[in-house]
Scaffold this active site. Sequence first.
Site, PDB file in Angstrom:
ATOM      1  N   SER A 229      14.685  46.164 -22.262  1.00 54.31           N
ATOM      2  CA  SER A 229      14.481  44.720 -22.235  1.00 54.31           C
ATOM      3  C   SER A 229      15.196  44.018 -21.090  1.00 54.31           C
ATOM      4  CB  SER A 229      14.922  44.100 -23.575  1.00 54.31           C
ATOM      5  OG  SER A 229      16.290  44.369 -23.831  1.00 54.31           O
TER       6      SER A 229
ATOM      7  N   TYR B  28      34.274  54.213 -23.895  1.00 56.73           N
ATOM      8  CA  TYR B  28      33.069  54.273 -23.074  1.00 56.73           C
ATOM      9  C   TYR B  28      33.020  55.580 -22.292  1.00 56.73           C
ATOM     10  CZ  TYR B  28      29.506  52.887 -19.679  1.00 56.73           C
ATOM     11  OH  TYR B  28      28.370  52.835 -18.895  1.00 56.73           O
TER      12      TYR B  28
ATOM     13  N   LYS C  44      30.214  58.622 -22.430  1.00 52.69           N
ATOM     14  CA  LYS C  44      29.419  59.004 -21.262  1.00 52.69           C
ATOM     15  C   LYS C  44      29.717  60.436 -20.817  1.00 52.69           C
ATOM     16  CE  LYS C  44      26.890  55.350 -20.781  1.00 52.69           C
ATOM     17  NZ  LYS C  44      25.434  55.418 -20.945  1.00 52.69           N
TER      18      LYS C  44
END
Length: 237
Positions: free
Chosen positions: A14, A146, A150
């Site tokens: 989006s 984070y 990852k």
Amino acid sequence: MELEGKVVVITGGSSGIGLATARMLLEKGATVVSWSRSRPKISHPDFYFFECDVRHEHSVWAAYEQTEERLRQNISVLINNAGLGIQGALDTMSPKDWLTMMDTNVNGIFYCTRLVLPGMKRMREGHIINVSSIAGIMGSENLTGYCASKFAVRGLSEALYKEVRDYGVKVTCLYPGSTDTGFFDNFEGVTSRENMMQPQDIAATIVHALQSPPNFHHVNIEVRPLMPKGPKSPKKA
């Protein structure tokens, strides 16, 4: 892969990288499906949107079933782009924030990929792009959660490509450096946004990898802005 007429699923389509990639793939003649929480601002006869929150297996399954029922065609490409980051030191981070990152950045890839792989293996063709981050290669303070998520994407990708390569299925892990998306909107101390890469830059890299010859495989792609702090002034003589 010849992209014209192929079904491409993008998570997190989006905004940012996902949106730029969707638009670029439509220009290449692909049929693009967005699995995202909100509808992308795209109006095109070959674009489809199915609401999906990749953190939840039942939501991914529903989006997959709707895609199969509506398109009646196997998914050739999956771009696992949905992701988020929350700043914070390990000892001050809440379990909720930690799990939100893990559920989105790691579990979402698992939920989506396991559904599309059987069809790709039957076709003897397919490509999965996992969007990791420079944070999946090197650690950074106050980004412990984070980075952990990852790095997990990196390990998942490198193991998976060895599982599926003999079926003609490619797995590529992409490690973008700083890119001018909404990712940094709530981050403290972020400067020089004008020197970041653009979502279109990353989208072009993804399309390049997808269009590679059948026996040519990009396993890991690391991309960074050339001058993250801008060009230096020449020294005076």
